[in-house]
Design an enzyme around this catalytic site. Sequence first.
Site, PDB file in Angstrom:
ATOM      1  N   ASN A   9      47.943  59.649  34.316  1.00 28.69           N
ATOM      2  CA  ASN A   9      48.367  58.372  33.746  1.00 28.69           C
ATOM      3  C   ASN A   9      48.904  58.513  32.332  1.00 28.69           C
ATOM      4  O   ASN A   9      49.773  57.752  31.916  1.00 28.69           O
ATOM      5  CB  ASN A   9      47.190  57.393  33.751  1.00 28.69           C
ATOM      6  CG  ASN A   9      46.852  56.923  35.142  1.00 28.69           C
ATOM      7  OD1 ASN A   9      47.623  56.224  35.781  1.00 28.69           O
ATOM      8  ND2 ASN A   9      45.683  57.313  35.630  1.00 28.69           N
ATOM      9  N   THR A  12      51.629  64.534  31.852  1.00 28.56           N
ATOM     10  CA  THR A  12      52.042  65.293  33.020  1.00 28.56           C
ATOM     11  C   THR A  12      52.045  66.761  32.640  1.00 28.56           C
ATOM     12  O   THR A  12      52.606  67.141  31.608  1.00 28.56           O
ATOM     13  CB  THR A  12      53.447  64.877  33.491  1.00 28.56           C
ATOM     14  OG1 THR A  12      53.392  63.522  33.957  1.00 28.56           O
ATOM     15  CG2 THR A  12      53.943  65.766  34.622  1.00 28.56           C
ATOM     16  N   TYR A 100      34.057  61.585  51.993  1.00 27.76           N
ATOM     17  CA  TYR A 100      34.097  60.286  51.320  1.00 27.76           C
ATOM     18  C   TYR A 100      34.126  59.230  52.408  1.00 27.76           C
ATOM     19  O   TYR A 100      34.609  59.502  53.519  1.00 27.76           O
ATOM     20  CB  TYR A 100      35.384  60.226  50.494  1.00 27.76           C
ATOM     21  CG  TYR A 100      35.293  59.578  49.125  1.00 27.76           C
ATOM     22  CD1 TYR A 100      34.380  60.016  48.176  1.00 27.76           C
ATOM     23  CD2 TYR A 100      36.163  58.549  48.766  1.00 27.76           C
ATOM     24  CE1 TYR A 100      34.337  59.454  46.912  1.00 27.76           C
ATOM     25  CE2 TYR A 100      36.132  57.979  47.509  1.00 27.76           C
ATOM     26  CZ  TYR A 100      35.210  58.437  46.575  1.00 27.76           C
ATOM     27  OH  TYR A 100      35.165  57.878  45.322  1.00 27.76           O
ATOM     28  N   ALA A 108      44.595  62.362  44.230  1.00 26.25           N
ATOM     29  CA  ALA A 108      45.092  63.725  44.423  1.00 26.25           C
ATOM     30  C   ALA A 108      44.616  64.645  43.312  1.00 26.25           C
ATOM     31  O   ALA A 108      44.335  65.829  43.543  1.00 26.25           O
ATOM     32  CB  ALA A 108      46.620  63.714  44.474  1.00 26.25           C
ATOM     33  N   ASP A 109      44.491  64.118  42.090  1.00 32.50           N
ATOM     34  CA  ASP A 109      44.035  64.950  40.970  1.00 32.50           C
ATOM     35  C   ASP A 109      42.614  65.442  41.195  1.00 32.50           C
ATOM     36  O   ASP A 109      42.284  66.596  40.883  1.00 32.50           O
ATOM     37  CB  ASP A 109      44.138  64.168  39.657  1.00 32.50           C
ATOM     38  CG  ASP A 109      43.382  62.837  39.678  1.00 32.50           C
ATOM     39  OD1 ASP A 109      43.160  62.284  40.776  1.00 32.50           O
ATOM     40  OD2 ASP A 109      43.041  62.341  38.589  1.00 32.50           O
ATOM     41  N   ARG A 110      41.772  64.585  41.754  1.00 31.35           N
ATOM     42  CA  ARG A 110      40.378  64.968  41.996  1.00 31.35           C
ATOM     43  C   ARG A 110      40.288  66.012  43.115  1.00 31.35           C
ATOM     44  O   ARG A 110      39.479  66.945  43.045  1.00 31.35           O
ATOM     45  CB  ARG A 110      39.554  63.732  42.342  1.00 31.35           C
ATOM     46  CG  ARG A 110      39.556  62.683  41.228  1.00 31.35           C
ATOM     47  CD  ARG A 110      38.836  61.416  41.626  1.00 31.35           C
ATOM     48  NE  ARG A 110      37.394  61.656  41.716  1.00 31.35           N
ATOM     49  CZ  ARG A 110      36.532  60.749  42.168  1.00 31.35           C
ATOM     50  NH1 ARG A 110      36.967  59.573  42.594  1.00 31.35           N
ATOM     51  NH2 ARG A 110      35.239  61.024  42.204  1.00 31.35           N
ATOM     52  N   THR A 132      42.738  60.347  31.413  1.00 28.49           N
ATOM     53  CA  THR A 132      42.744  58.927  31.068  1.00 28.49           C
ATOM     54  C   THR A 132      41.422  58.295  31.499  1.00 28.49           C
ATOM     55  O   THR A 132      40.822  57.510  30.778  1.00 28.49           O
ATOM     56  CB  THR A 132      43.921  58.222  31.751  1.00 28.49           C
ATOM     57  OG1 THR A 132      45.132  58.896  31.381  1.00 28.49           O
ATOM     58  CG2 THR A 132      44.006  56.772  31.315  1.00 28.49           C
ATOM     59  N   THR A 184      32.775  55.453   7.381  1.00 25.21           N
ATOM     60  CA  THR A 184      33.144  54.784   8.634  1.00 25.21           C
ATOM     61  C   THR A 184      33.826  55.731   9.610  1.00 25.21           C
ATOM     62  O   THR A 184      33.517  55.744  10.808  1.00 25.21           O
ATOM     63  CB  THR A 184      34.066  53.582   8.340  1.00 25.21           C
ATOM     64  OG1 THR A 184      33.368  52.663   7.504  1.00 25.21           O
ATOM     65  CG2 THR A 184      34.468  52.886   9.629  1.00 25.21           C
TER      66      THR A 184
END
Length: 242
Positions: A9, A12, A100, A108-110, A132, A184
């Site tokens: 996301n 690339t 699953y 697809a990334d997983r 992301t 901070t």
Amino acid sequence: MLLAIDVGNTNTVLGAFDGPTLRHHWRVETSQSRTYDEWGILARQLFGAAGLDPGRVESIVISSVVPPLAFSLEQMSVRYFGKKPLFVGPGVKTGMPILYENPREVGADRVVNAVAAYHRLRQGLIVVDFGTATTFDAVSPRGEYLGGVIAPGVAISMEALFRHASKLPRVEFARPAHVVGKNTVASMQSGLVYGYVGLVDGICERMREELGFPAHVVATGGLAPLLAGVSRTVSEIHELNR
């Protein structure tokens, strides 16, 4: 030569492989407004800058979590490399059973992360991908994808803090010198880094307890080197998606 493209996301990642050897890799911004000509010119320029011949590309494989880019990347592959790409997705046989409830829901990334990690290590695994979203994927000692966890990514958390707390600034995601911040910026960095590492360690420990087998924890993604260096559960870093 194989051109592998992992579309996330935010970023690339492109990798050029000679057999099992990664010759070079590049990380670019994921832009849905980029045309297929722009993608093609960019890819060929990256090859040229690395001293690689794009004419040697024999096949292209794409893992993407951004469906609107499928057409542009397919056209880029055909027009600039003369190859029709293989998109990793439902129906593509990776050699890993997906246990699953609905295998089509697994990004697809997983899947490619799990396949790559198991191919290298051949043992029970938890693969943590700092993208992301931060994903945790469990793989059995027999090489079965069991499921996992999805949590908001570091960048999402940082942006939410900036947007919803009017007096807090944007800060660099960097490990502070101390957990107890004296200003901070340092306090925010401590909360982001150690808070996120606490999330990672807590989830990995609970996954290990539930899985019931020794699970080697592998980290990947752009922020993996920083976070894995602080984590108590991550055993090693592999640039699986690079």
